[in-house]
Scaffold this motif. Structure first.
Motif, PDB file in Angstrom:
ATOM      1  N   ASP A  20       0.800  -1.227   0.000  1.00 41.87           N
ATOM      2  CA  ASP A  20       0.000   0.000   0.000  1.00 41.87           C
ATOM      3  C   ASP A  20       0.836   1.282   0.000  1.00 41.87           C
ATOM      4  N   ALA A  21       2.156   1.159   0.065  1.00 47.84           N
ATOM      5  CA  ALA A  21       3.035   2.337   0.073  1.00 47.84           C
ATOM      6  C   ALA A  21       3.136   3.005  -1.295  1.00 47.84           C
ATOM      7  N   LEU A  22       2.808   2.268  -2.361  1.00 49.38           N
ATOM      8  CA  LEU A  22       2.887   2.832  -3.708  1.00 49.38           C
ATOM      9  C   LEU A  22       1.582   2.604  -4.446  1.00 49.38           C
ATOM     10  N   GLU A  23       1.279   3.536  -5.330  1.00 49.38           N
ATOM     11  CA  GLU A  23       0.101   3.381  -6.183  1.00 49.38           C
ATOM     12  C   GLU A  23       0.473   3.746  -7.618  1.00 49.38           C
ATOM     13  N   THR A  24      -0.384   3.366  -8.529  1.00 49.04           N
ATOM     14  CA  THR A  24      -0.146   3.634  -9.938  1.00 49.04           C
ATOM     15  C   THR A  24       0.171   5.114 -10.142  1.00 49.04           C
ATOM     16  N   GLY A  25       1.259   5.387 -10.862  1.00 46.74           N
ATOM     17  CA  GLY A  25       1.688   6.752 -11.137  1.00 46.74           C
ATOM     18  C   GLY A  25       2.807   7.239 -10.243  1.00 46.74           C
ATOM     19  N   ASP A  26       3.034   6.584  -9.102  1.00 52.43           N
ATOM     20  CA  ASP A  26       4.146   6.986  -8.231  1.00 52.43           C
ATOM     21  C   ASP A  26       5.474   6.769  -8.946  1.00 52.43           C
ATOM     22  N   LYS A  27       6.458   7.602  -8.625  1.00 54.84           N
ATOM     23  CA  LYS A  27       7.783   7.506  -9.239  1.00 54.84           C
ATOM     24  C   LYS A  27       8.847   7.366  -8.163  1.00 54.84           C
ATOM     25  N   LEU A  28       9.850   6.541  -8.471  1.00 58.72           N
ATOM     26  CA  LEU A  28      10.976   6.315  -7.570  1.00 58.72           C
ATOM     27  C   LEU A  28      12.266   6.663  -8.298  1.00 58.72           C
ATOM     28  N   ARG A  29      13.271   7.077  -7.543  1.00 60.15           N
ATOM     29  CA  ARG A  29      14.592   7.366  -8.116  1.00 60.15           C
ATOM     30  C   ARG A  29      15.642   6.678  -7.250  1.00 60.15           C
ATOM     31  N   SER A  30      16.577   6.010  -7.907  1.00 57.05           N
ATOM     32  CA  SER A  30      17.636   5.285  -7.200  1.00 57.05           C
ATOM     33  C   SER A  30      18.863   6.170  -7.017  1.00 57.05           C
ATOM     34  N   PRO A  31      19.790   5.700  -6.172  1.00 54.06           N
ATOM     35  CA  PRO A  31      21.114   6.320  -6.174  1.00 54.06           C
ATOM     36  C   PRO A  31      21.859   5.872  -7.431  1.00 54.06           C
ATOM     37  N   GLY A  32      23.067   6.357  -7.620  1.00 56.08           N
ATOM     38  CA  GLY A  32      23.864   5.998  -8.787  1.00 56.08           C
ATOM     39  C   GLY A  32      24.887   4.920  -8.486  1.00 56.08           C
ATOM     40  N   LEU A  33      25.437   4.367  -9.557  1.00 56.71           N
ATOM     41  CA  LEU A  33      26.506   3.370  -9.483  1.00 56.71           C
ATOM     42  C   LEU A  33      27.454   3.613 -10.645  1.00 56.71           C
ATOM     43  N   THR A  34      28.737   3.792 -10.353  1.00 52.05           N
ATOM     44  CA  THR A  34      29.734   3.942 -11.403  1.00 52.05           C
ATOM     45  C   THR A  34      30.240   2.559 -11.789  1.00 52.05           C
ATOM     46  N   ILE A  35      30.088   2.224 -13.063  1.00 51.25           N
ATOM     47  CA  ILE A  35      30.487   0.920 -13.576  1.00 51.25           C
ATOM     48  C   ILE A  35      32.006   0.888 -13.743  1.00 51.25           C
ATOM     49  N   THR A  36      32.641  -0.135 -13.179  1.00 48.91           N
ATOM     50  CA  THR A  36      34.096  -0.274 -13.239  1.00 48.91           C
ATOM     51  C   THR A  36      34.470  -1.550 -13.994  1.00 48.91           C
ATOM     52  N   GLU A  37      35.741  -1.653 -14.293  1.00 49.07           N
ATOM     53  CA  GLU A  37      36.241  -2.880 -14.916  1.00 49.07           C
ATOM     54  C   GLU A  37      35.944  -4.085 -14.030  1.00 49.07           C
ATOM     55  N   ALA A  38      36.011  -3.900 -12.726  1.00 50.39           N
ATOM     56  CA  ALA A  38      35.725  -5.001 -11.796  1.00 50.39           C
ATOM     57  C   ALA A  38      34.308  -5.527 -11.986  1.00 50.39           C
ATOM     58  N   HIS A  39      33.363  -4.640 -12.242  1.00 48.27           N
ATOM     59  CA  HIS A  39      31.995  -5.101 -12.500  1.00 48.27           C
ATOM     60  C   HIS A  39      31.962  -6.041 -13.696  1.00 48.27           C
ATOM     61  N   LEU A  40      32.626  -5.654 -14.791  1.00 47.15           N
ATOM     62  CA  LEU A  40      32.615  -6.478 -15.998  1.00 47.15           C
ATOM     63  C   LEU A  40      33.284  -7.827 -15.761  1.00 47.15           C
ATOM     64  N   LEU A  55      35.559  -7.711 -22.433  1.00 45.51           N
ATOM     65  CA  LEU A  55      36.751  -8.015 -21.646  1.00 45.51           C
ATOM     66  C   LEU A  55      38.076  -7.836 -22.373  1.00 45.51           C
ATOM     67  N   ASP A  56      38.067  -7.740 -23.685  1.00 46.69           N
ATOM     68  CA  ASP A  56      39.310  -7.658 -24.468  1.00 46.69           C
ATOM     69  C   ASP A  56      39.436  -6.248 -25.038  1.00 46.69           C
ATOM     70  N   ALA A  57      40.293  -5.427 -24.421  1.00 50.80           N
ATOM     71  CA  ALA A  57      40.430  -4.019 -24.810  1.00 50.80           C
ATOM     72  C   ALA A  57      40.880  -3.876 -26.262  1.00 50.80           C
ATOM     73  N   GLN A  58      41.829  -4.708 -26.711  1.00 52.70           N
ATOM     74  CA  GLN A  58      42.305  -4.607 -28.100  1.00 52.70           C
ATOM     75  C   GLN A  58      41.196  -4.944 -29.085  1.00 52.70           C
ATOM     76  N   TYR A  59      40.448  -5.996 -28.803  1.00 52.95           N
ATOM     77  CA  TYR A  59      39.334  -6.355 -29.669  1.00 52.95           C
ATOM     78  C   TYR A  59      38.289  -5.232 -29.690  1.00 52.95           C
ATOM     79  N   ALA A  60      37.914  -4.768 -28.503  1.00 52.29           N
ATOM     80  CA  ALA A  60      36.847  -3.763 -28.391  1.00 52.29           C
ATOM     81  C   ALA A  60      37.208  -2.451 -29.079  1.00 52.29           C
ATOM     82  N   GLU A  61      38.501  -2.106 -29.141  1.00 55.36           N
ATOM     83  CA  GLU A  61      38.927  -0.888 -29.836  1.00 55.36           C
ATOM     84  C   GLU A  61      38.549  -0.919 -31.310  1.00 55.36           C
ATOM     85  N   GLN A  62      38.457  -2.116 -31.883  1.00 56.76           N
ATOM     86  CA  GLN A  62      38.158  -2.275 -33.302  1.00 56.76           C
ATOM     87  C   GLN A  62      36.652  -2.300 -33.600  1.00 56.76           C
TER      88      GLN A  62
END
Length: 159
Positions: A20-40, A55-62
């Protein structure tokens, strides 16, 4: 018994929100997260998704992206996790599913993502102890560009 006095306010913990805390039309906003190499790297190890684009920097550059990008399912999972930090998901009974997932822009290492979600449906169920929330998620990067959107539904305890 309360721990509040005129000089010391009550101690508050994590929010205790039910359906019952939320109803149709309510909006929520999250905090942020900085994506790092460790995440991948950790995501690849956890899921077995060892694709060179991530995961392959040389491949991804192309590639058209010119660098490694975040796994799409990692962005999705991080978005779901970020939204739980709002405190509205402490009484989830079950995750009911996911629909209409669209990755609209790559998430790069160093990008900070955040989520805004709108309750598109808050309905009672046949069981009086449960309700359903469906939310439309929009994931943004630090430039306020949409990188992903999807809908997700949850079975939630009612009071």
């Amino acid at each position: 018994m309360t721990n509040a006095t005129p000089l010391a306010p009550a101690i508050k913990g994590a929010p205790d929100h039910y359906w019952d805390a939320l109803e149709t039309g309510d909006k929520l906003r999250s905090p942020g997260l900085t994506i790092t190499e460790a995440h991948l790297v950790n995501w690849a190890g956890l899921t077995g998704d060892w694709v060179s684009l991530h995961l392959d920097a040389q491949y991804a550059e192309q590639t058209a992206f010119g660098q490694r990008i975040c796994h799409g399912p990692l962005t999705l999972s991080a978005a779901l996790g970020l939204m739980t930090q709002t405190g509205y998901f402490t009484h989830v009974v079950a995750w009911l599913g996911l629909d209409a997932v669209r990755a609209t822009k790559p998430v790069l290492i160093g990008d900070t993502i955040r989520v805004e979600a709108e309750v598109t449906l808050a309905r009672e169920t046949k069981k009086p102890e449960h309700g359903v929330w469906s939310l439309g998620y929009t994931v943004f990067n630090q430039h306020d560009e949409v990188v992903m959107n999807f809908t997700s539904s949850f079975l939630i305890e009612r009071r």
